[in-house]
Design an enzyme around this catalytic site. Structure first.
Site, short mmCIF file in Angstrom:
data_model
loop_
_atom_site.label_atom_id
_atom_site.label_comp_id
_atom_site.label_asym_id
_atom_site.label_seq_id
_atom_site.Cartn_x
_atom_site.Cartn_y
_atom_site.Cartn_z
CD1 TRP A 222 -2.23 -2.16 1.72
CD2 TRP A 222 -3.14 -0.89 0.13
NE1 TRP A 222 -3.35 -2.80 1.29
CE2 TRP A 222 -3.94 -2.05 0.32
CE3 TRP A 222 -3.54 0.05 -0.81
CZ2 TRP A 222 -5.11 -2.27 -0.42
CZ3 TRP A 222 -4.70 -0.18 -1.55
CH2 TRP A 222 -5.47 -1.33 -1.34
CD GLN A 223 4.78 1.92 3.84
OE1 GLN A 223 5.84 1.40 3.43
NE2 GLN A 223 4.57 2.20 5.11
CG ASN A 224 6.53 1.00 -2.05
OD1 ASN A 224 7.43 1.82 -2.27
ND2 ASN A 224 6.43 0.38 -0.89
CD1 TRP A 225 -1.29 0.46 -3.90
CD2 TRP A 225 -1.87 0.34 -6.06
NE1 TRP A 225 -2.62 0.81 -4.00
CE2 TRP A 225 -3.01 0.74 -5.33
CE3 TRP A 225 -1.99 0.20 -7.44
CZ2 TRP A 225 -4.23 1.01 -5.91
CZ3 TRP A 225 -3.22 0.46 -8.03
CH2 TRP A 225 -4.31 0.86 -7.27
CG HIS A 263 -11.15 1.77 -1.92
ND1 HIS A 263 -10.14 2.53 -1.37
CD2 HIS A 263 -10.56 0.99 -2.86
CE1 HIS A 263 -8.99 2.22 -1.95
NE2 HIS A 263 -9.22 1.29 -2.87
CE1 TYR A 325 -29.62 -11.06 -13.64
CE2 TYR A 325 -29.80 -12.15 -11.51
CZ TYR A 325 -30.13 -12.08 -12.85
OH TYR A 325 -30.96 -13.01 -13.41
#
Length: 334
Positions: A222-225, A263, A325
């Site tokens: 989570w720190q790098n993506w 999110h 749906y």
């Protein structure tokens, strides 16, 4: 006067999140994809303006302190922008429309008075990124229509019947195209699109991601993506919480809570349903990060991170698609 300005600013920020969401929820012709794009754009603008407010507040406070100490103020007499020839912008010389619009357009969420700049536009680099954007856009649309949607449609019946074996089989079938599409989208957005924008604006900071694929812990992933979001959270949320006396664990949990909110906001509002699957998925990263950091090391930790990406996302996709749906199509059929 300063308190009044802060109130107006926070009203403006709140409007940026609530007004687009209200339009998406109230306009029947708004599609989920269109709603997600609109909300994503306003979310980025919200984060940028929050950073703009914070940095200028820090500059004003620092300038006031230096004036009180009879030290030379940070203020510059002319609002001259840095052109790469040695001239630097100082507060309040940065408070111009041109400076704000450059920041809004730049591929970053953290405001600075003097961004690193590249010497010029490289046309060959720009055209390569443009070709990649167009190619991957067509490829993503084609794969979604021809590969992913048929698997999702075939998964509705097992989900309704709660057939565990067929649900597992559909989940594993969906994991492959979902993961491939996620990797393509990552390359399209973080490498092609952001580098294209940076090249157009001669923006020098091109570190949009680091080697997240080598992550041996969930925290490292989570720190790098997503470096722009990580820098914003670190600068404007995590460190301010630490300065206010909160512990590291509480501050990290608050960061994941904020991320979970956005999110869910970017998924539930366009779909016009609130199931909290994305919210719970993000909050589940906290115990997962603790477990991987405590019990798994090296390649085992890296495998755990990859498994959470490959399996976790299809589960969330199936949950949202199934609920969408049921709400929108099964009632019509009945």
């Amino acid at each position: 006067r300063e308190c009044f300005g802060l109130v107006v600013h926070f009203i403006n920020l709140a409007t940026m999140l609530t007004f687009p969401a209200a339009v998406v929820l109230m306009v029947p012709s708004m599609t989920p994809v269109g709603g997600a794009v609109a909300l994503g754009t306003y979310t980025i603008l919200f984060l940028k303006l929050y950073s703009y407010k914070d940095v200028n507040l820090w500059c004003r406070e620092l300038s006031t302190i230096k004036v009180k100490k009879l030290v030379r103020s940070l203020s510059c007499p002319l609002p001259q922008l840095s052109q790469g020839d040695g001239h630097k912008v100082c507060y309040p010389g940065n408070l111009t429309i041109r400076d704000m619009y450059y920041f809004v357009s730049a591929p970053t969420l953290c405001y600075e008075l003097n961004f690193p700049r590249s010497p010029g536009v490289r046309m060959s680099f720009l055209l390569r990124r443009l070709f990649e954007m167009l190619f991957f856009t067509q490829l993503l649309v084609g794969l979604i229509q021809q590969w992913m949607i048929p698997i999702i449609r075939s998964s509705m019946k097992p989900l309704e019947d709660m057939d565990l074996s067929r649900m597992t089989e559909r989940l594993l079938r969906l994991a492959v195209p979902n993961h491939l599409l996620w990797l393509m989208f990552f390359y399209w957005f973080f490498h092609s699109s952001m580098n294209f924008t940076a090249e157009l604006l001669c923006f020098g900071d091109r570190q949009f991601y680091r080697d997240w694929w080598n992550s041996e812990s969930v925290t490292y992933f989570w720190q790098n993506w997503n470096i722009p979001v990580h820098k914003w959270c670190l600068r404007h949320f995590y460190k301010p919480l630490l300065r206010r006396g909160f512990g590291k664990m509480a501050s990290q949990s608050a960061v994941f809570l904020l991320s979970a909110f956005f999110h869910e906001y970017l998924v539930s509002v366009p779909l016009r349903m609130f199931r909290l699957w994305a919210f719970m998925g993000m909050m589940a990263q906290l115990p997962l990060a603790w477990f991987v950091g405590r019990f798994l090391r090296g390649n085992y930790g890296n495998a755990a991170v990859w498994m959470s990406i490959i399996i976790g996302q299809p589960v969330a996709v199936l949950m949202y698609v199934h609920d969408y749906y049921v709400i929108n199509y099964r009632q019509e059929t009945d």
